[in-house]
Write a protein that holds these residues in place. Structure first.
Motif, PDB file in Angstrom:
ATOM      1  N   ARG A  10       7.478  11.190 -10.632  1.00 25.64           N
ATOM      2  CA  ARG A  10       7.184  10.091  -9.704  1.00 25.64           C
ATOM      3  C   ARG A  10       5.708  10.125  -9.334  1.00 25.64           C
ATOM      4  NH1 ARG A  10      11.296   9.201 -11.519  1.00 25.64           N
ATOM      5  NH2 ARG A  10      13.289   8.551 -10.575  1.00 25.64           N
ATOM      6  N   HIS A  11       5.045   9.013  -9.593  1.00 28.66           N
ATOM      7  CA  HIS A  11       3.606   8.937  -9.373  1.00 28.66           C
ATOM      8  C   HIS A  11       3.330   8.169  -8.083  1.00 28.66           C
ATOM      9  CE1 HIS A  11       4.228   9.256 -13.838  1.00 28.66           C
ATOM     10  NE2 HIS A  11       3.551  10.345 -13.539  1.00 28.66           N
ATOM     11  N   GLY A  12       2.649   8.840  -7.147  1.00 27.88           N
ATOM     12  CA  GLY A  12       2.486   8.291  -5.814  1.00 27.88           C
ATOM     13  C   GLY A  12       1.543   7.103  -5.742  1.00 27.88           C
ATOM     14  N   TYR A  13       1.982   6.079  -5.034  1.00 24.15           N
ATOM     15  CA  TYR A  13       1.173   4.876  -4.827  1.00 24.15           C
ATOM     16  C   TYR A  13       0.711   4.700  -3.395  1.00 24.15           C
ATOM     17  CZ  TYR A  13       1.222   2.440  -9.303  1.00 24.15           C
ATOM     18  OH  TYR A  13       0.966   2.066 -10.602  1.00 24.15           O
ATOM     19  N   ALA A  14       1.524   5.112  -2.424  1.00 20.29           N
ATOM     20  CA  ALA A  14       1.182   4.879  -1.019  1.00 20.29           C
ATOM     21  C   ALA A  14       1.850   5.918  -0.139  1.00 20.29           C
ATOM     22  CB  ALA A  14       1.608   3.477  -0.581  1.00 20.29           C
ATOM     23  N   VAL A  15       1.159   6.304   0.934  1.00 19.04           N
ATOM     24  CA  VAL A  15       1.743   7.174   1.954  1.00 19.04           C
ATOM     25  C   VAL A  15       1.410   6.605   3.329  1.00 19.04           C
ATOM     26  CG1 VAL A  15       1.837   9.385   0.740  1.00 19.04           C
ATOM     27  CG2 VAL A  15      -0.301   8.673   1.826  1.00 19.04           C
ATOM     28  N   GLU A  16       2.341   6.767   4.251  1.00 20.36           N
ATOM     29  CA  GLU A  16       2.061   6.373   5.628  1.00 20.36           C
ATOM     30  C   GLU A  16       2.773   7.320   6.585  1.00 20.36           C
ATOM     31  OE1 GLU A  16       2.976   2.466   8.148  1.00 20.36           O
ATOM     32  OE2 GLU A  16       1.240   2.225   6.819  1.00 20.36           O
ATOM     33  N   VAL A  17       2.023   7.774   7.595  1.00 19.32           N
ATOM     34  CA  VAL A  17       2.575   8.660   8.618  1.00 19.32           C
ATOM     35  C   VAL A  17       3.352   7.819   9.626  1.00 19.32           C
ATOM     36  CG1 VAL A  17       2.032  10.353  10.410  1.00 19.32           C
ATOM     37  CG2 VAL A  17       0.650  10.259   8.319  1.00 19.32           C
ATOM     38  N   HIS A  23       5.312  14.590  12.418  1.00 21.19           N
ATOM     39  CA  HIS A  23       5.313  15.364  11.179  1.00 21.19           C
ATOM     40  C   HIS A  23       5.972  14.592  10.023  1.00 21.19           C
ATOM     41  CE1 HIS A  23       8.943  16.377  13.575  1.00 21.19           C
ATOM     42  NE2 HIS A  23       9.537  16.140  12.422  1.00 21.19           N
ATOM     43  N   ARG A  24       6.243  13.295  10.204  1.00 21.78           N
ATOM     44  CA  ARG A  24       7.013  12.546   9.201  1.00 21.78           C
ATOM     45  C   ARG A  24       6.127  11.584   8.404  1.00 21.78           C
ATOM     46  NH1 ARG A  24      12.996  11.162  10.670  1.00 21.78           N
ATOM     47  NH2 ARG A  24      12.954  13.422  10.314  1.00 21.78           N
ATOM     48  N   VAL A  25       6.367  11.567   7.100  1.00 21.64           N
ATOM     49  CA  VAL A  25       5.565  10.749   6.182  1.00 21.64           C
ATOM     50  C   VAL A  25       6.495  10.007   5.232  1.00 21.64           C
ATOM     51  CG1 VAL A  25       3.874  10.844   4.287  1.00 21.64           C
ATOM     52  CG2 VAL A  25       3.608  12.353   6.264  1.00 21.64           C
ATOM     53  N   ALA A  26       6.174   8.753   4.945  1.00 17.17           N
ATOM     54  CA  ALA A  26       6.878   8.006   3.897  1.00 17.17           C
ATOM     55  C   ALA A  26       5.954   7.848   2.698  1.00 17.17           C
ATOM     56  CB  ALA A  26       7.307   6.640   4.409  1.00 17.17           C
ATOM     57  N   CYS A  27       6.525   7.941   1.504  1.00 18.95           N
ATOM     58  CA  CYS A  27       5.750   7.811   0.270  1.00 18.95           C
ATOM     59  C   CYS A  27       6.459   6.862  -0.687  1.00 18.95           C
ATOM     60  CB  CYS A  27       5.566   9.175  -0.396  1.00 18.95           C
ATOM     61  SG  CYS A  27       4.737   9.101  -2.004  1.00 18.95           S
ATOM     62  N   ALA A  28       5.718   5.879  -1.198  1.00 15.16           N
ATOM     63  CA  ALA A  28       6.224   4.982  -2.243  1.00 15.16           C
ATOM     64  C   ALA A  28       5.685   5.465  -3.577  1.00 15.16           C
ATOM     65  CB  ALA A  28       5.779   3.548  -1.985  1.00 15.16           C
ATOM     66  N   LEU A  63       7.843   1.163  -6.902  1.00 20.20           N
ATOM     67  CA  LEU A  63       7.495   0.875  -5.510  1.00 20.20           C
ATOM     68  C   LEU A  63       6.003   1.154  -5.319  1.00 20.20           C
ATOM     69  CD1 LEU A  63      10.554   2.361  -3.578  1.00 20.20           C
ATOM     70  CD2 LEU A  63      10.162  -0.007  -4.287  1.00 20.20           C
ATOM     71  N   PHE A  64       5.318   0.195  -4.706  1.00 21.76           N
ATOM     72  CA  PHE A  64       3.861   0.252  -4.654  1.00 21.76           C
ATOM     73  C   PHE A  64       3.266   0.405  -3.256  1.00 21.76           C
ATOM     74  CE2 PHE A  64       4.631  -2.385  -8.581  1.00 21.76           C
ATOM     75  CZ  PHE A  64       4.374  -1.343  -9.456  1.00 21.76           C
ATOM     76  N   ASP A  65       4.045   0.110  -2.225  1.00 21.32           N
ATOM     77  CA  ASP A  65       3.514   0.282  -0.877  1.00 21.32           C
ATOM     78  C   ASP A  65       4.669   0.494   0.090  1.00 21.32           C
ATOM     79  OD1 ASP A  65       1.486   0.594   0.968  1.00 21.32           O
ATOM     80  OD2 ASP A  65       1.157  -1.555   1.287  1.00 21.32           O
ATOM     81  N   VAL A  66       4.334   1.059   1.256  1.00 23.74           N
ATOM     82  CA  VAL A  66       5.356   1.328   2.282  1.00 23.74           C
ATOM     83  C   VAL A  66       4.712   1.207   3.654  1.00 23.74           C
ATOM     84  CG1 VAL A  66       4.928   3.839   2.260  1.00 23.74           C
ATOM     85  CG2 VAL A  66       7.144   2.950   3.030  1.00 23.74           C
ATOM     86  N   THR A  67       5.487   0.721   4.626  1.00 26.48           N
ATOM     87  CA  THR A  67       5.014   0.628   6.000  1.00 26.48           C
ATOM     88  C   THR A  67       6.152   0.953   6.952  1.00 26.48           C
ATOM     89  OG1 THR A  67       3.896  -0.808   7.616  1.00 26.48           O
ATOM     90  CG2 THR A  67       5.488  -1.879   6.165  1.00 26.48           C
ATOM     91  N   TRP A  68       5.837   1.704   8.005  1.00 26.27           N
ATOM     92  CA  TRP A  68       6.825   2.043   9.023  1.00 26.27           C
ATOM     93  C   TRP A  68       6.975   0.899  10.017  1.00 26.27           C
ATOM     94  CZ3 TRP A  68       9.988   6.216   9.163  1.00 26.27           C
ATOM     95  CH2 TRP A  68       9.633   7.349   8.402  1.00 26.27           C
ATOM     96  N   SER A  69       8.183   0.705  10.499  1.00 26.06           N
ATOM     97  CA  SER A  69       8.401  -0.198  11.616  1.00 26.06           C
ATOM     98  C   SER A  69       7.635   0.305  12.832  1.00 26.06           C
ATOM     99  CB  SER A  69       9.894  -0.278  11.954  1.00 26.06           C
ATOM    100  OG  SER A  69      10.091  -0.892  13.215  1.00 26.06           O
ATOM    101  N   ALA A  78       9.440  -1.253   2.073  1.00 25.13           N
ATOM    102  CA  ALA A  78       8.722  -0.955   0.837  1.00 25.13           C
ATOM    103  C   ALA A  78       8.562  -2.228   0.025  1.00 25.13           C
ATOM    104  CB  ALA A  78       9.461   0.102   0.026  1.00 25.13           C
ATOM    105  N   GLY A  79       7.509  -2.255  -0.795  1.00 23.22           N
ATOM    106  CA  GLY A  79       7.261  -3.387  -1.674  1.00 23.22           C
ATOM    107  C   GLY A  79       7.415  -2.965  -3.120  1.00 23.22           C
TER     108      GLY A  79
END
Length: 320
Positions: A10-17, A23-28, A63-69, A78-79
């Protein structure tokens, strides 16, 4: 200390804290560098010993991007490469809460509004449109057209309600007003594709762009004849730019040259270059809860959480 999470294949495209959980991160991420295959959405927690998976889902396309509510600590959007936005609940291991598929090509950017009094999602697509959604993704509220190339980046103003910036393959940075569904400003910012834009957290008039031409430009929207700062040093395309939430003049950029760079844009100088990946670095974020800590992801199948020297407590280089 740098902490590394490996996600084989899995090749990372986006991360958001997470805006709620420090301490939580989402990765697309995507298989096969996003060219083919499926995608993965990872929710990770930093622990004392490393990085652990809280939740992971597979998606039929990249999946290319991610955003937290900004309203619910369990929800992310995710997009995807199939033109969809997916609303996921980290407390639910099953299917997404909702899938919205109005875009006709890849969704490359998603962002959740941060200003008080509104709760909206914006998406940017290779179909050259940006769409604004209610937080349930039940349907788009408006579709904005004007770019003559693919949209790589859409970012809400942290200051002005109903206002977002977009960056496109057509070389322009555009500022949009959702209420009037109109482009308020079109800036011919680069002579090459622009892959990323971001708003300064301290000044509603300052926006940065990162381009295939290897440069990062900082713009004052009150006078866009030329950038107020041009940051040179990357050897290949700049994939993402982010302003620090803690230091008004600090800006970060990550690139296809495998590096993450930190800048003092007011003094027009580099602060630090981090070289700890062996492939394109595509995702980057500052941790809002932990001054100095950042997270990035790369096509080398890793997510890394660390504190660069220039942001560490007591650093003499810290931009003021």
């Amino acid at each position: 200390m740098e902490k590394v999470f490996r996600c084989p294949g899995r090749h990372g495209y986006a991360v958001e804290v997470s805006p709620f959980i420090p301490h939580r991160v989402a990765c697309a991420a995507s298989q096969h560098y996003g060219i083919a295959g499926c995608g993965a959405l990872l929710v990770l927690d930093e622990t004392e010993s490393g990085v652990a998976v809280v939740q992971s889902w597979q998606w039929a396309d990249g999946l290319f991007d991610v955003t937290w509510s900004e309203a619910n600590e369990h929800v992310v959007v995710a997009g995807g490469g199939d033109g969809s936005l997916q609303l996921w609940d980290t407390a639910n291991r099953g299917a997404p809460l909702r899938v919205a598929k109005e875009h006709t090509q890849e969704v490359y950017s998603v962002d959740w509004s941060q200003t008080r009094g509104e709760n909206l999602v914006v998406s940017g697509s290779w179909d050259q449109t940006a769409k604004v959604w209610d937080p349930s993704l039940s349907h788009s509220l408006t579709t904005l057209r004007g770019h003559e190339g693919v949209i790589y980046s859409t970012v809400w103003s942290p200051h002005i309600p109903g206002c977002f910036a977009s960056a496109s393959g057509d070389g322009t940075l555009r500022i949009w007003d959702v209420k009037s569904a109109a482009c308020r400003l079109a800036v011919p910012a680069h002579r090459a594709e622009i892959l990323s834009c971001d708003w300064c957290k301290y000044d509603q008039n300052i926006v940065a762009t990162g381009s295939v031409d290897c440069s990062v430009c900082v713009w004052d929207l009150r006078n866009v004849k030329q950038p107020i700062s041009t940051l040179l040093g990357h050897a290949y395309a700049v994939r993402r730019v982010k302003f620090s939430p803690f230091s008004e003049a600090t800006l970060a950029s990550c690139s296809y040259d495998f590096t993450v760079r930190f800048w003092d844009y007011r003094r027009n100088r580099p602060l630090e270059t981090v070289e700890h990946h062996s492939e394109f670095v595509c995702g980057f974020d500052f941790n809002l809860h932990n001054p100095g800590q950042v997270v990035d992801c790369s096509w080398d199948e890793t997510v890394k959480i660390y504190t660069p020297a220039c942001l560490s407590v007591g650093s003499h280089n810290r931009a003021s």
